[in-house]
Design an enzyme around this catalytic site. Structure first.
Site, PDB file in Angstrom:
ATOM      1  CG  LEU A  21      -1.947  -1.105   1.324  1.00 30.63           C
ATOM      2  CD1 LEU A  21      -2.606  -1.117   2.703  1.00 30.63           C
ATOM      3  CD2 LEU A  21      -2.995  -0.911   0.245  1.00 30.63           C
ATOM      4  CB  SER A  22       3.559   2.357   1.905  1.00 28.92           C
ATOM      5  OG  SER A  22       2.616   2.629   2.896  1.00 28.92           O
ATOM      6  CG  ASN A  25       7.416   1.325   3.181  1.00 29.58           C
ATOM      7  OD1 ASN A  25       8.257   0.459   3.008  1.00 29.58           O
ATOM      8  ND2 ASN A  25       6.623   1.346   4.230  1.00 29.58           N
ATOM      9  CG  ASN A 111       4.207   6.831  11.115  1.00 32.67           C
ATOM     10  OD1 ASN A 111       4.413   5.645  10.880  1.00 32.67           O
ATOM     11  ND2 ASN A 111       5.088   7.766  10.814  1.00 32.67           N
ATOM     12  CG  HIS A 138      -2.744   2.091   4.170  1.00 32.54           C
ATOM     13  ND1 HIS A 138      -1.973   2.779   3.256  1.00 32.54           N
ATOM     14  CD2 HIS A 138      -1.861   1.544   5.046  1.00 32.54           C
ATOM     15  CE1 HIS A 138      -0.695   2.650   3.568  1.00 32.54           C
ATOM     16  NE2 HIS A 138      -0.599   1.902   4.651  1.00 32.54           N
ATOM     17  CD  GLU A 175       2.875  10.324   6.901  1.00 30.14           C
ATOM     18  OE1 GLU A 175       3.169   9.182   7.257  1.00 30.14           O
ATOM     19  OE2 GLU A 175       1.923  10.566   6.129  1.00 30.14           O
ATOM     20  NE  ARG A 217       4.813   7.920   3.478  1.00 25.56           N
ATOM     21  CZ  ARG A 217       4.436   6.781   4.010  1.00 25.56           C
ATOM     22  NH1 ARG A 217       3.724   6.765   5.131  1.00 25.56           N
ATOM     23  NH2 ARG A 217       4.786   5.628   3.471  1.00 25.56           N
ATOM     24  CG  HIS A 253       7.996   8.310   8.028  1.00 24.24           C
ATOM     25  ND1 HIS A 253       7.389   7.091   8.197  1.00 24.24           N
ATOM     26  CD2 HIS A 253       7.012   9.173   7.708  1.00 24.24           C
ATOM     27  CE1 HIS A 253       6.095   7.216   7.984  1.00 24.24           C
ATOM     28  NE2 HIS A 253       5.836   8.460   7.676  1.00 24.24           N
ATOM     29  CG  ASP A 255      11.054   6.900  11.793  1.00 22.67           C
ATOM     30  OD1 ASP A 255      11.003   6.593  10.590  1.00 22.67           O
ATOM     31  OD2 ASP A 255      10.134   6.632  12.605  1.00 22.67           O
ATOM     32  CB  CYS A 377       8.119   2.061  12.599  1.00 21.10           C
ATOM     33  SG  CYS A 377       9.224   2.486  11.281  1.00 21.10           S
TER      34      CYS A 377
HETATM   35  O1  SUG Z   1       3.324   4.173   6.539  1.00 20.03           O
HETATM   36  N1  SUG Z   1       3.854   0.730   6.025  1.00 20.03           N
HETATM   37  C1  SUG Z   1       3.976   1.909   6.887  1.00 20.03           C
HETATM   38  C2  SUG Z   1       5.276   1.846   7.633  1.00 20.03           C
HETATM   39  C3  SUG Z   1       5.390   2.956   8.635  1.00 20.03           C
HETATM   40  C4  SUG Z   1       6.761   3.062   9.219  1.00 20.03           C
HETATM   41  N2  SUG Z   1       6.813   4.106  10.163  1.00 20.03           N
HETATM   42  C5  SUG Z   1       7.905   4.862  10.433  1.00 20.03           C
HETATM   43  N3  SUG Z   1       8.951   4.861   9.664  1.00 20.03           N
HETATM   44  N4  SUG Z   1       7.870   5.629  11.471  1.00 20.03           N
HETATM   45  C6  SUG Z   1       3.883   3.183   6.050  1.00 20.03           C
HETATM   46  O2  SUG Z   1       4.395   3.189   4.930  1.00 20.03           O
HETATM   47  C7  SUG Z   1       2.642  -0.772   4.550  1.00 20.03           C
HETATM   48  C8  SUG Z   1       1.324  -1.510   4.560  1.00 20.03           C
HETATM   49  C9  SUG Z   1       1.174  -2.463   3.420  1.00 20.03           C
HETATM   50  O3  SUG Z   1       1.794  -2.278   2.366  1.00 20.03           O
HETATM   51  O4  SUG Z   1       0.383  -3.429   3.557  1.00 20.03           O
HETATM   52  C10 SUG Z   1       2.673   0.422   5.487  1.00 20.03           C
HETATM   53  O5  SUG Z   1       1.663   1.061   5.704  1.00 20.03           O
END
Ligand code: SUG
Length: 456
Positions: A21-22, A25, A111, A138, A175, A217, A253, A255, A377
């Protein structure tokens, strides 16, 4: 002031899945469609929490959100006589929306909100602003429940203020604490608040975001609004821009590329735009706040650890914590030990490269890591005085008894495999609600979920 930092970790929810979903990332993008193991994910998180508690670092938990999010699915037009019909319609017509509305992403509580300790606020209370998380659909559905949960945990209004999230617009994309670091010689002292943003929405030309591959973000305007709302003295604030090259390399992010604790900042060479100026400004401001004291900034050169290794290993998503006695410990993902350049750098840090750092503990958090969620995280840092700590529901604090109860709770309620097709199963919704109902009792939080109050 007598205060300590409490790590609040998000419990992994029973619908932990890999839905890709991201965008931006890399781990999430790579693992979309993989089979997940919610039970293992939750137990891995609990093992990390137990280690911190055993090290003498106060540890607490935050509950997961109700997923699938039936209210959002109904808002999106999936109707029917009952919940099963809504799930069936969503699975048939828009499985991607069902996956988004089922994500257990609230586990990454770094977050969830930005937090300012009472030592730094104009009214002497601890301030929280839940993040609006507008960048990803999401995650944008998390703030209402986050707000309810924070109210339930930090319920004493004489000591705590929970603000509403900022307006939900990309121009104010927020975030939470993942882009915020607080420095002070000791947690109890006045802090320097370092906010890192990806884009400045109302600046043109040089101020505009310059990423080419992935969007940023966090908006500068969001960080500024949060700091204003919390009543932080401008003397205690510093804002810096993320390096666009880092965002394009998967640093969604701050972090993921920098970590700080008390008087130490560990950062990659490519973390910040105009890095030497940022570090100079940080050190000067810190010294002026603390009578000439030094902020130790340790730069990790790209010649030692490439951006790709930094992002792949999640070195900077380690937790850097102070344990009783004053020494610092690094809580790192096992990926760091398995990445040669990173492991070599950590050994250098331990042998004098970062004098306060004495120990590293590696954790297998693969279930969360496959979605881009490392040790840092999974936790929200909240500096609390003894009386603020005493105002919390005591069951949310992790000790041997609550840890054992939560392990048993996970084993009682969680599945050990989950794929996208399971999300339409009405039985999963029933299991999830029954798990959350049990959990709110276990944690002494009362009714915080819509399903617990519907028809009340
Ligand atoms: O927002 N992954 C989260 C990970 C958050 C990490 N947080 C920090 N770095 N503080 C995001 O990208 C993936 C969900 C999915 O693909 O099913 C997700 O939402």
């Amino acid at each position: 002031m007598n205060a300590c930092e409490v790590n609040f970790d998000g419990l992994v929810g029973p619908t932990h899945t890999y839905a890709g979903l991201s965008h931006g990332n890399l781990a999430s993008m790579t693992h979309g469609g993989a089979v997940s193991n919610p039970r293992e994910a939750a137990l891995q998180g609990l093992a990390k929490m137990k280690c911190l508690a055993d090290l003498g670092v106060p540890q607490a938990v935050l509950p997961p959100q109700e997923r699938p999010d039936l209210a959002t699915l109904r808002r999106l037009g999936f109707g029917g006589p009952g919940d099963a019909a809504v799930l069936e319609a969503a699975a048939r017509q828009a499985p991607a929306l069902l996956a988004a509305c089922s994500s257990a992403s609230s586990m990454w509580v770094a977050n969830a909100a930005t937090v300012t300790p009472s030592a730094d606020t104009a009214d002497g209370r601890v301030h929280f602003t839940p993040a609006n998380l507008t960048a990803k659909f999401h995650r944008s559905i998390e703030p209402p429940q986050t707000t309810r949960t924070l109210h339930a945990v930090f319920r004493d209004e004489a000591r705590f203020v929970v603000h509403p999230p900022l307006p939900a617009a990309q121009a104010l994309g927020d975030e939470g604490a993942a882009n915020h670091t607080r420095f002070a010689p000791r947690h109890a002292e006045r802090g320097l608040h370092f906010f890192v943003y990806g884009h400045a929405s109302f600046e043109s030309g040089a101020g505009a975001a310059r990423t080419v591959r992935f969007p940023s973000r966090q908006a500068r305007e969001a960080s500024e609004a949060v700091a204003r709302g919390h009543g932080i003295d401008p003397e205690q604030l510093l804002f810096a821009r993320q390096h666009p090259e880092a965002i394009d390399a998967g640093v969604f992010h701050n972090d993921v590329i920098a970590v700080g604790n008390e008087n130490v900042l560990l950062h990659h060479e490519c973390a910040f735009d105009r890095s030497p100026e940022v570090i100079d400004a940080l050190q000067r401001r810190y010294a002026s706040l603390h009578g000439g004291a030094e902020l130790l900034c340790v730069e990790v050169p790209r010649a030692r650890v490439s951006l790709a290794d930094a992002v792949g290993s999640y070195l900077f998503n380690s937790q850097l914590v102070t344990v009783p006695g004053g020494r610092m410990v690094l809580i790192a993902p096992t990926h760091c030990a398995e990445t040669q350049s990173v492991e070599a750098f950590i050994q250098d840090l331990l042998s004098g490269g970062c004098p306060p750092l004495r120990e590293v503990h590696y954790f297998d958090l693969k279930q969360s890591m496959r979605n881009g969620g490392g040790p840092a995280c999974l936790r929200l840092r909240v500096v609390l005085t003894a009386s603020e700590l005493a105002a919390l529901p005591p069951q949310i604090l992790l000790n041997d008894a609550t840890h054992a109860a939560l392990m048993a709770w996970v084993k009682r309620h969680y599945r050990d495999t989950l794929v996208a097709a399971d999300l339409a199963d009405p039985q999963l919704l029933t299991e999830t609600r029954s798990a959350l109902d049990d959990l709110t009792r276990l944690l002494g939080l009362g009714s915080i979920y819509p399903f617990q109050t519907a028809g009340a």
